[in-house]
Scaffold this active site. Structure first.
Site, PDB file in Angstrom:
ATOM      1  N   CYS A   2       0.817  -1.219   0.000  1.00  0.00           N
ATOM      2  CA  CYS A   2       0.000   0.000   0.000  1.00  0.00           C
ATOM      3  C   CYS A   2       0.852   1.270   0.000  1.00  0.00           C
ATOM      4  O   CYS A   2       1.975   1.276   0.501  1.00  0.00           O
ATOM      5  CB  CYS A   2      -0.886   0.027   1.238  1.00  0.00           C
ATOM      6  N   ARG A  27       4.958   0.111  -5.901  1.00  0.00           N
ATOM      7  CA  ARG A  27       4.948  -0.676  -4.667  1.00  0.00           C
ATOM      8  C   ARG A  27       4.012  -1.881  -4.768  1.00  0.00           C
ATOM      9  O   ARG A  27       4.142  -2.819  -4.004  1.00  0.00           O
ATOM     10  CB  ARG A  27       4.501   0.197  -3.486  1.00  0.00           C
ATOM     11  N   TRP A  75      -3.129  -2.682  -1.428  1.00  0.00           N
ATOM     12  CA  TRP A  75      -2.793  -4.063  -1.790  1.00  0.00           C
ATOM     13  C   TRP A  75      -3.554  -4.917  -0.782  1.00  0.00           C
ATOM     14  O   TRP A  75      -3.247  -4.903   0.413  1.00  0.00           O
ATOM     15  CB  TRP A  75      -1.287  -4.269  -1.685  1.00  0.00           C
ATOM     16  N   ASN A 101      -1.753   2.095   5.859  1.00  0.00           N
ATOM     17  CA  ASN A 101      -0.853   1.013   5.432  1.00  0.00           C
ATOM     18  C   ASN A 101      -0.569   0.163   6.656  1.00  0.00           C
ATOM     19  O   ASN A 101      -0.351   0.716   7.734  1.00  0.00           O
ATOM     20  CB  ASN A 101       0.496   1.560   4.951  1.00  0.00           C
ATOM     21  N   GLY A 102      -0.517  -1.146   6.475  1.00  0.00           N
ATOM     22  CA  GLY A 102      -0.193  -2.022   7.602  1.00  0.00           C
ATOM     23  C   GLY A 102      -1.391  -2.874   7.972  1.00  0.00           C
ATOM     24  O   GLY A 102      -2.331  -3.039   7.185  1.00  0.00           O
ATOM     25  N   GLU A 482      19.652 -16.083  -8.021  1.00  0.00           N
ATOM     26  CA  GLU A 482      19.114 -14.777  -8.393  1.00  0.00           C
ATOM     27  C   GLU A 482      18.694 -14.751  -9.871  1.00  0.00           C
ATOM     28  O   GLU A 482      17.645 -14.205 -10.215  1.00  0.00           O
ATOM     29  CB  GLU A 482      20.148 -13.682  -8.077  1.00  0.00           C
ATOM     30  N   LYS A 486      14.888 -13.889 -11.037  1.00  0.00           N
ATOM     31  CA  LYS A 486      14.605 -12.772 -11.961  1.00  0.00           C
ATOM     32  C   LYS A 486      13.717 -13.247 -13.095  1.00  0.00           C
ATOM     33  O   LYS A 486      12.726 -12.619 -13.438  1.00  0.00           O
ATOM     34  CB  LYS A 486      15.885 -12.214 -12.589  1.00  0.00           C
ATOM     35  N   GLU A 489      10.091 -14.191 -11.817  1.00  0.00           N
ATOM     36  CA  GLU A 489       9.301 -13.039 -11.371  1.00  0.00           C
ATOM     37  C   GLU A 489       8.660 -12.301 -12.530  1.00  0.00           C
ATOM     38  O   GLU A 489       7.496 -11.937 -12.472  1.00  0.00           O
ATOM     39  CB  GLU A 489      10.221 -12.019 -10.669  1.00  0.00           C
ATOM     40  N   HIS A 505      21.141 -35.947  -8.015  1.00  0.00           N
ATOM     41  CA  HIS A 505      20.495 -36.584  -6.863  1.00  0.00           C
ATOM     42  C   HIS A 505      18.983 -36.401  -6.914  1.00  0.00           C
ATOM     43  O   HIS A 505      18.334 -36.215  -5.882  1.00  0.00           O
ATOM     44  CB  HIS A 505      21.080 -36.034  -5.559  1.00  0.00           C
ATOM     45  N   LYS A 604       6.587  -4.459  -4.441  1.00  0.00           N
ATOM     46  CA  LYS A 604       7.981  -4.045  -4.234  1.00  0.00           C
ATOM     47  C   LYS A 604       8.350  -4.102  -2.756  1.00  0.00           C
ATOM     48  O   LYS A 604       9.415  -4.573  -2.393  1.00  0.00           O
ATOM     49  CB  LYS A 604       8.158  -2.622  -4.771  1.00  0.00           C
TER      50      LYS A 604
HETATM   51  C1  G6P Z   1       9.685  -8.452  -2.392  1.00  0.00           C
HETATM   52  C2  G6P Z   1      10.241  -7.990  -3.734  1.00  0.00           C
HETATM   53  C3  G6P Z   1      11.607  -8.625  -3.971  1.00  0.00           C
HETATM   54  C4  G6P Z   1      12.539  -8.310  -2.805  1.00  0.00           C
HETATM   55  C5  G6P Z   1      11.936  -8.764  -1.475  1.00  0.00           C
HETATM   56  C6  G6P Z   1      12.736  -8.243  -0.296  1.00  0.00           C
HETATM   57  O1  G6P Z   1       9.346  -9.792  -2.444  1.00  0.00           O
HETATM   58  O2  G6P Z   1       9.355  -8.323  -4.768  1.00  0.00           O
HETATM   59  O3  G6P Z   1      12.165  -8.115  -5.164  1.00  0.00           O
HETATM   60  O4  G6P Z   1      13.763  -8.944  -3.011  1.00  0.00           O
HETATM   61  O5  G6P Z   1      10.614  -8.230  -1.339  1.00  0.00           O
HETATM   62  O6  G6P Z   1      12.625  -6.846  -0.255  1.00  0.00           O
HETATM   63  P1  G6P Z   1      13.614  -5.899   0.504  1.00  0.00           P
HETATM   64  O7  G6P Z   1      13.055  -4.523   0.303  1.00  0.00           O
HETATM   65  O8  G6P Z   1      13.598  -6.316   1.947  1.00  0.00           O
HETATM   66  O9  G6P Z   1      14.964  -6.066  -0.107  1.00  0.00           O
END
Ligand code: G6P
Length: 609
Positions: A2, A27, A75, A101-102, A482, A486, A489, A505, A604
């Protein structure tokens, strides 16, 4: 997740709120709304869907006149995404409107309490209780009502509150959820992050938990829970509006990939002096480090993957045992943590709920905490004993690139710094590594122009792939985690990262004719092992795209396609190889027509568990 924005000033509020909400879109959200006060009445317009729907409903804000208002991107957590569950929420009397928010953890109990007092609820949200609760306590003084209401709330919140009786000011408060105040000639603001305000002002105040702010047309006053006014420091944001705009790129993600050399340079520059690592931000002494029994790195998502790289590098350079744990697991697993443990917290946003909770848990158990954070003044930065900022600038694309890359850099810097204090590596060796680190931004800058079209070409071959594998050993394995995330996602193609030696294995049973395997072979010492693993999967029908260092052009004899990555010290190689992997994910997602900057369902900043 949010987002909140609020404004009071001389200009019309609604267009400013819509602009702020658009800048908070990254976000992640599923509905949006605004509340604007005019002539003692609060008008609320809210809707499920994108900000553009809200803009259309309000004629880009022109149909909602007034110079004071609050806005929100929601959200969904409590109740489905819908018009009625969207914020702002209004009290029954119509006097109070709230954005939040929260999560209000005791909302069921509060709702029952308020229902007994005659309040009727119209939404499924936890937020609606806040509107009624403030209304219940409001006897003509908004500050007093806020204090009484906040005293009864449990959970996390950033709240923006408009009162129909207050045409010149609105109120806001935060607890474990970010909220900043922006000050300008044109008027004053609140926002959940700086990107919403940066086109109006760079002068901000970072609110602490339980500080209540009255944001007025002419000025801002901050109070504690005893109703005493407190002095707040005004900070200047160091980046400007260009950093939060696409600057000619089709997507923020591509822009942010291309910004990596600069972001890395900015992160290294203040920390390397005369060839040595200097971490002015860290108070750990040689004695403190020598007393450590272990380091635990905890984080979520890509930040966790940065932590996996950190484990290899820190153990190699400092010989302190390092564990890496997902923050959501760490916080509930009764971790073995004491005052001889250093807990390293990694977070781009500095507000991820699980990571913040893990940090608090570590502190509760007596650990020393050091966080690696990108957002200045964020909750995690404030809670930690020491903070090392990644100077990546604002990252808007949901899928992180430059923030991840700068997290790696800070981990390298910290490892070199700790090795220097502990004496686990010779001074000359540390200087050599520091020089190598300093040259990384130039190397990545040189890699990008050639790598970009090459990865676009490879993506055009593989964009239809399904269920592919990334394999690697040691730091290549950490980079594979990673690279795989990527791709998943943003392209919605399933992939799995596997330690290359582990494939046989079990998972090798999934290798069949034409299956794509991306083999990371950038650790020269393990090159021959990787070549054997490539042969194993090729013998079972796999198509292999390999990444190897430039000293191994012979990879072309084994793999179907090969990408050569410029050499650096093996300890830092993940920083080089992740760049082609990011570009590959980007171009595969692009070829599949995906919403690259805002992938479905993802947010985000994940401010809930
Ligand atoms: C969300 C985002 C990821 C990010 C993760 C941790 O899941 O989509 O891209 O790596 O949060 O976020 P932070 O802000 O703690 O790095």
């Amino acid at each position: 997740m949010c987002g909140i924005v609020g404004f009071v000033g001389r200009a019309q509020a609604a267009p400013i709120l819509l602009d702020g909400l658009r800048r908070l879109e990254y976000r992640g959200y599923d509905s949006a709304g605004i509340a604007v006060e005019q002539a003692g009445e609060i008008r609320i317009v809210k809707t499920k869907g994108r900000i553009q729907c809200l803009a259309d409903l309000t004629g880009e804000g022109q149909k909602v006149p007034g110079t004071l208002g609050i806005g929100h991107t929601r959200w969904a957590t409590h109740g489905e995404p819908s018009d009625v569950n969207a914020h702002p929420h209004r009290s029954m009397s119509g006097k109070i409107a709230v954005v939040h928010n929260g999560i209000i953890e005791n909302y069921v109990e509060l709702r029952e309490y308020l229902q007994k007092k005659g309040y009727v609820f119209v939404s499924d949200t936890d937020t609606e209780v806040v509107a009624h609760l403030i209304d219940y306590y409001y006897k003509g003084d908004l500050l007093k009502a806020m204090i009484k209401a906040v005293n009864r709330l449990e959970g996390s919140y950033a709240l923006g509150v408009v009162c129909a009786d207050c045409p010149d000011q609105f109120a806001a408060v935060r607890k474990a959820s970010p909220l900043i105040v922006g000050l300008s000639e044109e008027g004053n603001f609140i926002a959940s992050d700086v990107t919403a305000l940066i086109s109006h002002t760079k002068r901000v105040m970072y609110l602490e938990d339980d500080e209540i702010v009255l944001v007025g047309r002419e000025g801002v006053r901050v109070y504690n829970m005893n109703e005493e006014e407190i002095e707040k420091e005004i900070s200047e944001v160091t980046w400007n509006i260009d950093a939060a705009e696409k600057g000619g790129y089709e997507h923020f993600m591509l822009k942010e990939i291309m910004e990596q050399p600069t972001a890395i340079r900015e992160t290294i520059r203040p920390r390397l002096k005369e060839g040595r690592v200097v971490l002015d931000d860290v108070c750990l002494t040689a004695e403190d480090l020598k007393g450590l029994r272990r380091i635990i790195i905890t984080a979520c998502g890509s930040a966790y993957h940065a932590g996996v790289v950190g484990k290899y590098v820190l153990e190699e350079l400092t010989r302190i045992p390092v564990e890496v744990d997902l923050a959501s697991e760490f916080r509930y697993r009764n971790p073995i943590v004491d005052d001889k443990t250093l807990v390293l917290i990694i977070s781009q946003s500095g507000e991820t709920a699980d990571t913040l909770a893990a940090l608090k848990e570590a502190r509760r158990r007596g650990a020393r905490t050091l966080s690696i954070v990108n957002v200045v003044g964020s909750a995690i930065a404030k809670e930690s004993d020491d903070v090392i900022y990644t100077w990546a600038g604002p990252e808007i694309a949901v899928a992180t690139t430059k923030a991840y890359s700068t997290q790696l850099i800070v981990l390298y810097l910290f490892a070199l710094y700790a090795a220097g204090l502990l004496g686990t590596r010779e001074e000359a060796e540390l200087r050599r590594l520091a020089a190598e680190l300093e040259s990384l931004p130039d190397k990545i800058e040189a890699l990008l122009p050639a790598c970009k079209p090459e990865m676009q070409r490879l993506a055009a071959i593989h964009y239809g792939a399904e269920n592919l594998f990334f394999i690697g050993r040691n730091l290549d394995y950490a980079a594979a985690l990673e690279g795989s995330l990527k791709l998943k996602e943003i392209s919605y193609i399933h992939s799995e990262a596997y330690a290359a030696g582990e494939l046989k294995h079990g998972t090798i049973s999934l290798i069949d004719q034409g299956r794509l395997v991306i083999a990371l072979c950038c650790q020269n010492a393990l090159f021959d092992k990787m070549r054997s693993n490539i042969r194993e999967v090729k013998a079972r029908g796999a198509v292999v795209m390999a990444l190897a260092s430039e000293s191994h052009p012979d990879i072309r004899e084994t793999a179907d396609q090969a990408v050569l990555v410029p050499e650096t010290d093996p300890l830092f190689m993940a920083s080089m190889e992740v760049v082609p992997l990011q570009l590959f994910a980007y171009y595969v997602a692009s070829a599949n027509g995906c919403d690259i900057d805002k992938p479905r369902n993802l947010a985000k900043s994940v401010t809930v568990e």
